[in-house]
Design a protein around this motif. Structure first.
Motif, PDB file in Angstrom:
ATOM      1  N   CYS A   8       1.932  -8.632   1.208  1.00  0.00           N
ATOM      2  CA  CYS A   8       1.266  -7.480   2.154  1.00  0.00           C
ATOM      3  C   CYS A   8       1.930  -6.216   2.031  1.00  0.00           C
ATOM      4  CB  CYS A   8       0.910  -8.117   3.375  1.00  0.00           C
ATOM      5  SG  CYS A   8       0.195  -6.990   4.562  1.00  0.00           S
ATOM      6  N   ILE A   9       1.347  -5.120   1.154  1.00  0.00           N
ATOM      7  CA  ILE A   9       1.910  -3.992   1.202  1.00  0.00           C
ATOM      8  C   ILE A   9       0.902  -2.878   1.518  1.00  0.00           C
ATOM      9  CG2 ILE A   9       3.231  -2.372  -0.239  1.00  0.00           C
ATOM     10  CD1 ILE A   9       3.747  -4.597  -2.435  1.00  0.00           C
ATOM     11  N   LYS A  10       1.089  -1.885   2.403  1.00  0.00           N
ATOM     12  CA  LYS A  10       0.071  -1.065   2.758  1.00  0.00           C
ATOM     13  C   LYS A  10       0.751   0.445   2.504  1.00  0.00           C
ATOM     14  CE  LYS A  10      -2.811  -3.984   4.147  1.00  0.00           C
ATOM     15  NZ  LYS A  10      -4.086  -4.352   3.443  1.00  0.00           N
ATOM     16  N   LYS A  11      -0.081   1.256   2.029  1.00  0.00           N
ATOM     17  CA  LYS A  11       0.434   2.676   2.082  1.00  0.00           C
ATOM     18  C   LYS A  11      -0.625   3.626   2.964  1.00  0.00           C
ATOM     19  CE  LYS A  11       1.619   4.295  -2.317  1.00  0.00           C
ATOM     20  NZ  LYS A  11       1.463   4.648  -3.608  1.00  0.00           N
ATOM     21  N   ASN A  68      15.863 -10.842   0.829  1.00  0.00           N
ATOM     22  CA  ASN A  68      16.226 -11.778   1.597  1.00  0.00           C
ATOM     23  C   ASN A  68      14.871 -12.272   2.513  1.00  0.00           C
ATOM     24  OD1 ASN A  68      18.759 -13.336   2.719  1.00  0.00           O
ATOM     25  ND2 ASN A  68      17.597 -12.707   4.625  1.00  0.00           N
ATOM     26  N   ALA A  69      14.148 -11.335   3.079  1.00  0.00           N
ATOM     27  CA  ALA A  69      13.138 -11.740   4.007  1.00  0.00           C
ATOM     28  C   ALA A  69      12.097 -12.227   3.128  1.00  0.00           C
ATOM     29  CB  ALA A  69      12.384 -10.645   4.388  1.00  0.00           C
ATOM     30  N   VAL A  70      11.709 -12.017   1.744  1.00  0.00           N
ATOM     31  CA  VAL A  70      10.726 -12.863   1.122  1.00  0.00           C
ATOM     32  C   VAL A  70      11.334 -14.243   0.842  1.00  0.00           C
ATOM     33  CG1 VAL A  70       9.762 -12.823  -1.265  1.00  0.00           C
ATOM     34  CG2 VAL A  70      10.004 -10.661  -0.071  1.00  0.00           C
ATOM     35  N   TYR A  71      12.588 -14.200   0.582  1.00  0.00           N
ATOM     36  CA  TYR A  71      13.104 -15.634   0.107  1.00  0.00           C
ATOM     37  C   TYR A  71      13.190 -16.437   1.256  1.00  0.00           C
ATOM     38  CZ  TYR A  71      16.728 -19.099  -1.202  1.00  0.00           C
ATOM     39  OH  TYR A  71      17.657 -20.200  -1.304  1.00  0.00           O
ATOM     40  N   ASN A  72      13.568 -15.998   2.500  1.00  0.00           N
ATOM     41  CA  ASN A  72      13.400 -16.969   3.615  1.00  0.00           C
ATOM     42  C   ASN A  72      11.997 -16.966   4.374  1.00  0.00           C
ATOM     43  OD1 ASN A  72      16.182 -18.309   3.913  1.00  0.00           O
ATOM     44  ND2 ASN A  72      16.414 -15.811   3.386  1.00  0.00           N
ATOM     45  N   ASN A  73      11.104 -16.129   3.858  1.00  0.00           N
ATOM     46  CA  ASN A  73       9.654 -16.049   4.475  1.00  0.00           C
ATOM     47  C   ASN A  73       9.809 -15.782   6.053  1.00  0.00           C
ATOM     48  OD1 ASN A  73       6.769 -16.013   4.343  1.00  0.00           O
ATOM     49  ND2 ASN A  73       6.845 -18.343   5.221  1.00  0.00           N
ATOM     50  N   THR A  74      10.497 -14.652   6.142  1.00  0.00           N
ATOM     51  CA  THR A  74      10.730 -14.132   7.441  1.00  0.00           C
ATOM     52  C   THR A  74       9.586 -13.222   7.947  1.00  0.00           C
ATOM     53  OG1 THR A  74      13.099 -14.201   7.058  1.00  0.00           O
ATOM     54  CG2 THR A  74      12.277 -12.990   9.145  1.00  0.00           C
ATOM     55  N   ASP A  75       8.975 -13.300   9.095  1.00  0.00           N
ATOM     56  CA  ASP A  75       7.568 -12.468   9.556  1.00  0.00           C
ATOM     57  C   ASP A  75       8.131 -11.404  10.214  1.00  0.00           C
ATOM     58  OD1 ASP A  75       5.341 -11.896  10.057  1.00  0.00           O
ATOM     59  OD2 ASP A  75       5.074 -13.238  12.044  1.00  0.00           O
ATOM     60  N   ILE A  76       8.597 -10.428   9.196  1.00  0.00           N
ATOM     61  CA  ILE A  76       8.920  -9.055   9.954  1.00  0.00           C
ATOM     62  C   ILE A  76       8.038  -7.954   9.060  1.00  0.00           C
ATOM     63  CG2 ILE A  76      11.309  -9.739  10.235  1.00  0.00           C
ATOM     64  CD1 ILE A  76      11.977  -8.017   7.803  1.00  0.00           C
ATOM     65  N   THR A  77       8.033  -6.818   9.736  1.00  0.00           N
ATOM     66  CA  THR A  77       7.275  -5.666   9.045  1.00  0.00           C
ATOM     67  C   THR A  77       8.305  -4.580   8.631  1.00  0.00           C
ATOM     68  OG1 THR A  77       5.388  -6.290  10.143  1.00  0.00           O
ATOM     69  CG2 THR A  77       5.485  -4.137   9.127  1.00  0.00           C
ATOM     70  N   VAL A  78       8.349  -4.019   7.482  1.00  0.00           N
ATOM     71  CA  VAL A  78       9.306  -2.936   7.234  1.00  0.00           C
ATOM     72  C   VAL A  78       8.220  -1.662   6.939  1.00  0.00           C
ATOM     73  CG1 VAL A  78      10.935  -2.158   5.382  1.00  0.00           C
ATOM     74  CG2 VAL A  78      10.918  -4.604   6.019  1.00  0.00           C
ATOM     75  N   ALA A  79       8.683  -0.464   7.636  1.00  0.00           N
ATOM     76  CA  ALA A  79       8.175   0.571   7.400  1.00  0.00           C
ATOM     77  C   ALA A  79       9.096   1.466   6.686  1.00  0.00           C
ATOM     78  CB  ALA A  79       7.702   1.188   8.829  1.00  0.00           C
ATOM     79  N   VAL A  80       8.504   1.831   5.584  1.00  0.00           N
ATOM     80  CA  VAL A  80       9.392   2.704   4.567  1.00  0.00           C
ATOM     81  C   VAL A  80       8.764   4.273   4.858  1.00  0.00           C
ATOM     82  CG1 VAL A  80      10.260   3.351   2.332  1.00  0.00           C
ATOM     83  CG2 VAL A  80       9.698   0.894   2.909  1.00  0.00           C
ATOM     84  N   VAL A 132       4.934  -1.500   5.045  1.00  0.00           N
ATOM     85  CA  VAL A 132       3.832  -0.193   4.956  1.00  0.00           C
ATOM     86  C   VAL A 132       4.697   0.740   4.579  1.00  0.00           C
ATOM     87  CG1 VAL A 132       2.587   1.219   6.630  1.00  0.00           C
ATOM     88  CG2 VAL A 132       2.802  -1.113   7.183  1.00  0.00           C
ATOM     89  N   ILE A 133       4.462   1.727   3.406  1.00  0.00           N
ATOM     90  CA  ILE A 133       5.058   2.858   2.936  1.00  0.00           C
ATOM     91  C   ILE A 133       4.237   3.979   3.471  1.00  0.00           C
ATOM     92  CG2 ILE A 133       5.766   4.021   0.867  1.00  0.00           C
ATOM     93  CD1 ILE A 133       5.442   1.143  -0.391  1.00  0.00           C
ATOM     94  N   LEU A 134       4.903   4.793   4.208  1.00  0.00           N
ATOM     95  CA  LEU A 134       4.087   5.785   4.831  1.00  0.00           C
ATOM     96  C   LEU A 134       4.525   7.150   4.096  1.00  0.00           C
ATOM     97  CD1 LEU A 134       4.979   4.531   8.509  1.00  0.00           C
ATOM     98  CD2 LEU A 134       2.732   5.108   7.604  1.00  0.00           C
ATOM     99  N   GLU A 135       3.735   7.879   3.366  1.00  0.00           N
ATOM    100  CA  GLU A 135       4.199   8.845   2.596  1.00  0.00           C
ATOM    101  C   GLU A 135       3.644  10.287   3.009  1.00  0.00           C
ATOM    102  OE1 GLU A 135       3.974   6.610  -1.648  1.00  0.00           O
ATOM    103  OE2 GLU A 135       2.166   7.497  -0.868  1.00  0.00           O
TER     104      GLU A 135
END
Length: 600
Positions: A496-499, A442-454, A524-527
């Motif tokens: 934009c995907i960071k690990k 949904n964020a991609v489809y609506n180009n919503t400027d948020i950051t998700v930290a997994v 951001v994927i924090l492993e």
């Protein structure tokens, strides 16, 4: 054979003996051990057992199995039933062919849940039979009855328990015999395709089934009316066990209506009880389900008895019951002396709020984002899991928490009103697979400027380290495809995907800053694995370099650290050497235990 079992284990063995064929579910305290017990005792693997990605999926798989004539069972906690409610509401109209139990564990208290909702009320809403055991032994006995009723009426049956039934122990008799019923197989039929016209007709049939079930339940061994007198007690679930203890303790003799099948209500039995008494006290967790049914039925009595309970203020409307609470209520209701309570010699213990484990990578993840957003207006949306504890001081990195997967979508709503704010949504790896992916799409489809930290700690940690699609392992210990969160996020269209490893703070902070600065949805994927599942490094200690700035304690709040003589110190039995404190310390005062003055 008799065996000491907790309620969840007793239910599991009941299902095994009843010949269950397919068992699905999603981990959720207090229900988790039921499915795990079946998996552990599924030696010949004749039962198909899986942890599904969420409760909706689990229920639909169990329903499909029941369409073939198999016996299926799906397990979840009460908030998981919310996720599964869409297919369940329709399934009551469509029905099943074999037999199906929806096992739901409620959490009065609550001890580990967002709500205190009562599944008995949901059963009435869904037009489905509900069983409510009062002991682990009765829970085990109810399983076969649930399957039998389900098969006879071609409906899913809800087996509702509460925390005390799930996790209390009792001696349970196991027969060792397994029912070997034949599976007919799926037969193509118009009944399996739900259309409005069919739903209308099936709704009428459902109402007729409810009447028949009410008649059958009035003579069920799980419902009873015993005793004589003008003041009676109606009771359901674990409260019946507490009441029995109070009756034995006080030497009471009075009418008791025990309800083990709260829906459809055993009207005939209940009317006999109501016509024999003048006043009734209702004892039940959590909603006034029995109380409301009795009040409705009482209108059919020649002389309407007084009915006391939650709605009259005589019983608490929230929280779980106890022997003490019921003793007080019964003594007040009967107007008899309440035995003097023994004065406890145990001093009141200080409160122990839940806290992230020492060395938990989530602490490092939260801290990295706190550093990355320093000086910026930021809101941190949280989710359901261990990482909800990030809301506590000193981290204060969880500003919202609603339900599983909601952190990502709440952040989007916040951004649409306050677009000058950095909106960061934290979600765990298991929750990502559960309900996180639609929010990212949904964020991609609506180009919503948020950051998700997994926060990927490679397990479903909060409920006891169950596997999920990202672990490469099933509940039966078999290897499975290991789904890559990075590739899934990339396939969803995130640019934009960071690990990063959260325990390497420079790396984690840089990843967080880059994602926040990106215009558009970023991840951001924090492993780093759950600290419970790894062997820790050498504990750290505080050396003489310490200047007493207390930044380590003030910023991190690690339970392995404490103050001694005005300076930080480390308890080596708790420290696992994660090294986060050493990266926060401005003077490098932390070193491996034994390398200097450790301050303890």
């Amino acid at each position: 054979m008799k065996k000491l079992l907790i309620g969840n284990e007793a239910i599991a063995f009941g299902a095994i003996e009843a010949g269950v064929n397919v068992v699905t579910g999603y981990p959720g305290t207090p229900s988790t051990e039921m499915l795990e017990t079946i998996a552990e005792n599924n030696i010949d693997e004749k039962i198909y057992v899986e942890w599904s990605v969420n409760e909706k999926v689990a229920l639909e798989i169990a329903a499909g199995a029941a369409y073939t004539g198999a016996k299926s069972m799906v397990a979840m906690k009460q908030v998981g039933l919310n996720v599964a409610s869409d297919p369940l509401m329709s399934l009551s109209y469509v029905g099943i062919k074999g037999a199906m139990i929806v096992y739901v564990a409620d959490d009065p208290g609550p001890f580990s849940s967002q709500t205190e909702q009562d599944t008995r009320a949901f059963g009435k809403f869904a037009n489905l039979p509900v069983f409510d055991p009062s002991t682990p032994e009765e829970a085990k006995e109810m399983v076969k009855e649930c399957f039998d009723i389900s098969h006879q009426f071609e409906l899913p049956v809800i087996l509702r328990t509460t925390t005390r039934i799930c996790h209390s122990c009792s001696t349970v008799e196991l027969t060792g015999e397994i029912d070997q019923s034949c599976i007919e197989g799926f037969t193509k039929d118009a009944r399996w395709v739900i259309f409005p016209s069919l739903a209308y007709k099936n709704h009428i049939k459902l109402e007729e089934k409810k009447k028949e079930l009410s008649h059958i339940f009035s003579s069920s061994r799980f419902n009873s009316f015993t005793g004589t007198g003008k003041k009676g007690i109606a009771v359901s679930g674990v409260a019946y066990t507490y009441l029995k203890e109070v009756i034995d303790e006080l030497g009471l003799s009075l009418p008791v209506l025990k309800i083990g099948t709260p829906h459809p209500f055993p009207d005939e039995l209940a009317l006999k009880f109501l016509n024999s008494v003048e006043d009734v006290l209702v004892l039940e967790e959590l909603y006034p389900v029995v109380e409301e049914q009795l009040k409705e039925l009482s209108l059919q009595c020649e002389k309407i008895p007084g009915i006391s309970g939650k709605k009259t203020g005589h019983m608490p409307v929230a929280g779980e019951y106890s022997v003490e609470l019921i003793r007080n209520a019964v003594c007040e209701f009967l107007q008899i002396p309440n035995p003097a309570q023994q004065v406890s010699q145990i001093p009141e213990l200080p409160p122990r709020p839940p806290v992230l484990c020492p060395g938990c990578p989530h602490r490092a993840s939260f801290y990295a984002f706190k550093v990355a957003t320093k000086g910026k207006k930021a809101v941190f949306s949280g989710d359901i899991g261990c990482y909800t504890l990030g809301n506590a001081k000193p981290l204060e990195a969880v500003d919202t928490c609603l339900c599983m997967g909601a952190g990502i979508t709440i952040a989007q709503g916040l951004h649409r009103v306050e677009n000058d704010t950095a909106n960061i949504a934290f979600i765990g790896d298991s929750t990502f697979f559960h309900t996180g992916i639609p929010g990212i799409i949904n964020a991609v489809y609506n180009n919503t400027d948020i950051t998700v930290a997994v926060l990927d700690n490679r397990t479903t940690a909060m409920t006891g380290n169950q596997p999920h699609p990202g672990t490469g392992m099933t509940v039966m210990g078999k290897e499975a495809p290991k789904l890559d969160i990075y590739e899934i996020v990339k396939a969803c269209g995130v640019k934009c995907i960071k690990k990063a490893n959260p325990l390497v703070q420079k790396e984690a902070v840089a990843a967080a800053q880059a994602a926040i600065d990106f215009k558009g949805p970023s991840v951001v994927i924090l492993e780093s694995p759950c600290v419970v599942n790894i062997k820790g490094d050498t504990p750290l200690a505080v050396s003489e370099k310490c200047i007493g700035c207390n930044k380590c304690i003030r910023d991190l709040g690690c339970p392995a650290m404490y103050m001694k003589e005005g300076k930080p110190a480390v308890e080596p039995s708790l420290c696992n050497g994660c090294g986060l404190c050493s990266q926060v310390c401005p003077v490098g005062a932390f070193q491996p235990l034994g390398g200097g003055n450790n301050g303890v």
